[in-house]
Write a protein that holds these residues in place. Structure first.
Motif, PDB file in Angstrom:
ATOM      1  N   PHE A 110       0.825  -1.205   0.000  1.00  0.00           N
ATOM      2  CA  PHE A 110       0.000   0.000   0.000  1.00  0.00           C
ATOM      3  C   PHE A 110       0.861   1.258   0.000  1.00  0.00           C
ATOM      4  CE2 PHE A 110      -4.382  -1.343   0.608  1.00  0.00           C
ATOM      5  CZ  PHE A 110      -5.086  -0.204   0.275  1.00  0.00           C
ATOM      6  N   ARG A 111       0.376   2.289  -0.704  1.00  0.00           N
ATOM      7  CA  ARG A 111       0.900   3.648  -0.604  1.00  0.00           C
ATOM      8  C   ARG A 111      -0.118   4.467   0.193  1.00  0.00           C
ATOM      9  NH1 ARG A 111       2.653   2.628  -6.036  1.00  0.00           N
ATOM     10  NH2 ARG A 111       0.455   2.134  -6.405  1.00  0.00           N
ATOM     11  N   PHE A 112       0.362   5.280   1.129  1.00  0.00           N
ATOM     12  CA  PHE A 112      -0.539   6.007   2.029  1.00  0.00           C
ATOM     13  C   PHE A 112      -0.216   7.492   1.976  1.00  0.00           C
ATOM     14  CE2 PHE A 112      -2.478   7.467   5.940  1.00  0.00           C
ATOM     15  CZ  PHE A 112      -3.531   6.589   6.184  1.00  0.00           C
ATOM     16  N   CYS A 113      -1.216   8.302   1.639  1.00  0.00           N
ATOM     17  CA  CYS A 113      -1.065   9.757   1.587  1.00  0.00           C
ATOM     18  C   CYS A 113      -1.938  10.377   2.666  1.00  0.00           C
ATOM     19  CB  CYS A 113      -1.479  10.294   0.218  1.00  0.00           C
ATOM     20  SG  CYS A 113      -0.413   9.775  -1.139  1.00  0.00           S
ATOM     21  N   TYR A 114      -1.308  11.138   3.548  1.00  0.00           N
ATOM     22  CA  TYR A 114      -1.990  11.692   4.711  1.00  0.00           C
ATOM     23  C   TYR A 114      -2.022  13.221   4.637  1.00  0.00           C
ATOM     24  CZ  TYR A 114      -2.695  12.987   9.642  1.00  0.00           C
ATOM     25  OH  TYR A 114      -3.151  13.538  10.806  1.00  0.00           O
ATOM     26  N   ILE A 115      -3.206  13.784   4.837  1.00  0.00           N
ATOM     27  CA  ILE A 115      -3.338  15.237   4.891  1.00  0.00           C
ATOM     28  C   ILE A 115      -3.016  15.694   6.305  1.00  0.00           C
ATOM     29  CG2 ILE A 115      -4.880  17.210   4.690  1.00  0.00           C
ATOM     30  CD1 ILE A 115      -4.202  16.014   2.027  1.00  0.00           C
ATOM     31  N   SER A 116      -1.877  16.336   6.444  1.00  0.00           N
ATOM     32  CA  SER A 116      -1.420  16.855   7.729  1.00  0.00           C
ATOM     33  C   SER A 116      -1.665  18.360   7.730  1.00  0.00           C
ATOM     34  CB  SER A 116       0.061  16.498   7.914  1.00  0.00           C
ATOM     35  OG  SER A 116       0.517  16.851   9.184  1.00  0.00           O
ATOM     36  N   GLY A 117      -0.667  19.167   7.977  1.00  0.00           N
ATOM     37  CA  GLY A 117      -0.873  20.610   7.953  1.00  0.00           C
ATOM     38  C   GLY A 117       0.424  21.372   8.151  1.00  0.00           C
ATOM     39  N   ALA A 118       0.473  22.573   7.613  1.00  0.00           N
ATOM     40  CA  ALA A 118       1.647  23.422   7.795  1.00  0.00           C
ATOM     41  C   ALA A 118       1.846  23.698   9.277  1.00  0.00           C
ATOM     42  CB  ALA A 118       1.464  24.735   7.033  1.00  0.00           C
ATOM     43  N   PRO A 154      -0.350  21.164   3.630  1.00  0.00           N
ATOM     44  CA  PRO A 154      -0.801  22.432   3.031  1.00  0.00           C
ATOM     45  C   PRO A 154      -1.036  23.486   4.099  1.00  0.00           C
ATOM     46  CG  PRO A 154      -2.610  20.881   3.169  1.00  0.00           C
ATOM     47  CD  PRO A 154      -1.377  20.125   3.587  1.00  0.00           C
ATOM     48  N   GLY A 155      -0.910  24.746   3.690  1.00  0.00           N
ATOM     49  CA  GLY A 155      -1.244  25.856   4.570  1.00  0.00           C
ATOM     50  C   GLY A 155      -2.648  26.332   4.226  1.00  0.00           C
ATOM     51  N   PHE A 156      -2.750  27.492   3.599  1.00  0.00           N
ATOM     52  CA  PHE A 156      -4.044  27.989   3.136  1.00  0.00           C
ATOM     53  C   PHE A 156      -4.425  27.241   1.857  1.00  0.00           C
ATOM     54  CE2 PHE A 156      -6.664  30.767   0.505  1.00  0.00           C
ATOM     55  CZ  PHE A 156      -7.675  31.107   1.391  1.00  0.00           C
ATOM     56  N   ILE A 157      -5.633  26.706   1.829  1.00  0.00           N
ATOM     57  CA  ILE A 157      -6.115  25.958   0.662  1.00  0.00           C
ATOM     58  C   ILE A 157      -7.317  26.691   0.082  1.00  0.00           C
ATOM     59  CG2 ILE A 157      -6.954  23.755  -0.222  1.00  0.00           C
ATOM     60  CD1 ILE A 157      -5.822  22.481   2.361  1.00  0.00           C
ATOM     61  N   PHE A 190       2.995  28.788   1.073  1.00  0.00           N
ATOM     62  CA  PHE A 190       1.931  28.617   2.051  1.00  0.00           C
ATOM     63  C   PHE A 190       0.563  28.372   1.426  1.00  0.00           C
ATOM     64  CE2 PHE A 190      -1.171  30.172   5.240  1.00  0.00           C
ATOM     65  CZ  PHE A 190      -0.793  29.351   6.307  1.00  0.00           C
ATOM     66  N   VAL A 191       0.372  28.778   0.183  1.00  0.00           N
ATOM     67  CA  VAL A 191      -0.952  28.742  -0.433  1.00  0.00           C
ATOM     68  C   VAL A 191      -0.999  27.717  -1.558  1.00  0.00           C
ATOM     69  CG1 VAL A 191      -2.653  30.078  -1.746  1.00  0.00           C
ATOM     70  CG2 VAL A 191      -1.383  31.156   0.123  1.00  0.00           C
ATOM     71  N   THR A 192      -2.083  26.929  -1.588  1.00  0.00           N
ATOM     72  CA  THR A 192      -2.330  26.015  -2.697  1.00  0.00           C
ATOM     73  C   THR A 192      -3.839  25.955  -2.917  1.00  0.00           C
ATOM     74  OG1 THR A 192      -1.774  23.844  -3.625  1.00  0.00           O
ATOM     75  CG2 THR A 192      -2.460  23.886  -1.321  1.00  0.00           C
ATOM     76  N   LEU A 214       5.662  16.796   2.154  1.00  0.00           N
ATOM     77  CA  LEU A 214       5.475  17.827   1.142  1.00  0.00           C
ATOM     78  C   LEU A 214       4.804  19.040   1.753  1.00  0.00           C
ATOM     79  CD1 LEU A 214       4.935  14.838  -0.311  1.00  0.00           C
ATOM     80  CD2 LEU A 214       4.649  16.279  -2.313  1.00  0.00           C
ATOM     81  N   GLU A 215       5.537  20.147   1.798  1.00  0.00           N
ATOM     82  CA  GLU A 215       4.962  21.424   2.200  1.00  0.00           C
ATOM     83  C   GLU A 215       4.223  22.021   0.992  1.00  0.00           C
ATOM     84  OE1 GLU A 215       5.224  22.280   5.285  1.00  0.00           O
ATOM     85  OE2 GLU A 215       6.974  21.169   6.029  1.00  0.00           O
ATOM     86  N   SER A 216       3.569  23.153   1.186  1.00  0.00           N
ATOM     87  CA  SER A 216       2.814  23.775   0.086  1.00  0.00           C
ATOM     88  C   SER A 216       3.701  24.047  -1.126  1.00  0.00           C
ATOM     89  CB  SER A 216       2.165  25.076   0.556  1.00  0.00           C
ATOM     90  OG  SER A 216       1.078  24.817   1.415  1.00  0.00           O
ATOM     91  N   SER A 217       4.939  24.491  -0.891  1.00  0.00           N
ATOM     92  CA  SER A 217       5.846  24.771  -2.004  1.00  0.00           C
ATOM     93  C   SER A 217       6.142  23.508  -2.807  1.00  0.00           C
ATOM     94  CB  SER A 217       7.145  25.384  -1.486  1.00  0.00           C
ATOM     95  OG  SER A 217       7.758  24.544  -0.520  1.00  0.00           O
ATOM     96  N   ASP A 218       6.291  22.365  -2.117  1.00  0.00           N
ATOM     97  CA  ASP A 218       6.536  21.095  -2.815  1.00  0.00           C
ATOM     98  C   ASP A 218       5.304  20.654  -3.598  1.00  0.00           C
ATOM     99  OD1 ASP A 218       9.181  20.635  -1.607  1.00  0.00           O
ATOM    100  OD2 ASP A 218       8.056  20.316   0.237  1.00  0.00           O
ATOM    101  N   ILE A 219       4.135  20.825  -2.981  1.00  0.00           N
ATOM    102  CA  ILE A 219       2.876  20.449  -3.626  1.00  0.00           C
ATOM    103  C   ILE A 219       2.705  21.231  -4.929  1.00  0.00           C
ATOM    104  CG2 ILE A 219       0.356  20.620  -3.393  1.00  0.00           C
ATOM    105  CD1 ILE A 219       0.842  20.154  -0.317  1.00  0.00           C
ATOM    106  N   ASN A 220       2.909  22.539  -4.860  1.00  0.00           N
ATOM    107  CA  ASN A 220       2.750  23.388  -6.040  1.00  0.00           C
ATOM    108  C   ASN A 220       3.794  23.087  -7.102  1.00  0.00           C
ATOM    109  OD1 ASN A 220       0.546  24.812  -4.917  1.00  0.00           O
ATOM    110  ND2 ASN A 220       1.920  26.186  -3.816  1.00  0.00           N
TER     111      ASN A 220
END
Length: 230
Positions: A110-118, A154-157, A190-192, A214-220
């Protein structure tokens, strides 16, 4: 790219989960989707299956329904406002790790992706309660023998495509910030958006992304680089 993935989404009725589900439905890299919700999402699609499951702490019956899936997008989340650390830990750390451990009994790959937070605190010793609990959850997930585990912070979504939060206060705040988004969107650290976050989760898994956190910058950047190269 790897072969197409078969995804389970927990929390697809929330704002982030809605965005992730939307991108999974649109993605050619996602073959099938199982959503596990406490209430029906009321959506039909050829590659979508829904399970209504009231008690996510009672996983015996659910474990019989997840065979054949290889990726989990875990988007369940509660606000820490008004909760004790024990209560918040139960709904964050305990619930997440319990489901993660169950999935590994079904498929060790399994691959697991978790929504955490800045601002998540992986030292688990900081002053901010929610950040400590999120950090403890991240540490536990990264210690499990998943094929890959990704922590998204993510920070601000900014919600896109008509997506709304189930929390009324959040919707008021997003309505307030919407006219300012053309300025906020330049703060990539910070924003995505719900769209970008959903795409990044799929890309992290299908491209075997090297970073676990992955921080917001990595996500973007992950989404932008992919779109520029394809």
């Amino acid at each position: 790219m790897e072969t197409k993935i078969n995804v389970i989404i927990f929390g697809s009725s929330g704002m982030i989960g809605q965005g992730v589900l939307r991108e999974c439905l649109a993605s050619n890299d996602v073959a099938s989707i199982l959503v596990v919700n406490r209430r029906s999402y009321n959506l039909t699609h050829p590659k979508l299956k829904e399970i209504i499951y009231e008690d996510l702490f009672d996983l015996y019956a659910l474990s019989k329904c997840v065979a054949g899936y290889d990726t989990c997008f875990f988007c369940v989340g509660v606000t820490s406002a008004g909760l004790s650390e024990e209560e918040y830990s139960k709904m964050t750390y305990k619930l997440t790790t319990k489901i993660a451990e169950m999935l590994l009994t079904i498929n060790i790959d399994f691959r697991f992706c978790y929504i955490s937070g800045a601002g998540t605190d992986i030292s688990e010793r900081g002053r901010t309660m929610w950040a400590r609990v999120k950090g403890k959850t991240e540490n536990a997930l990264l210690a499990l023998p998943f094929k890959k585990a990704y922590m998204f912070r993510p920070g601000f979504i900014q919600p896109m495509h008509g997506i709304k939060s189930r929390t009324r206060l959040y919707n008021v705040l997003y309505l307030f910030f919407k006219p300012l988004y053309f300025i906020l969107k330049h703060f990539k650290s910070f924003v995505t958006t719900t769209e970008t976050l959903g795409k990044a989760m799929i890309l992290a898994v299908t491209t075997n992304y090297e970073k676990n956190i992955l921080e917001s910058s990595d996500i973007n950047a992950l989404v932008k680089n992919h779109e520029q190269n394809n």
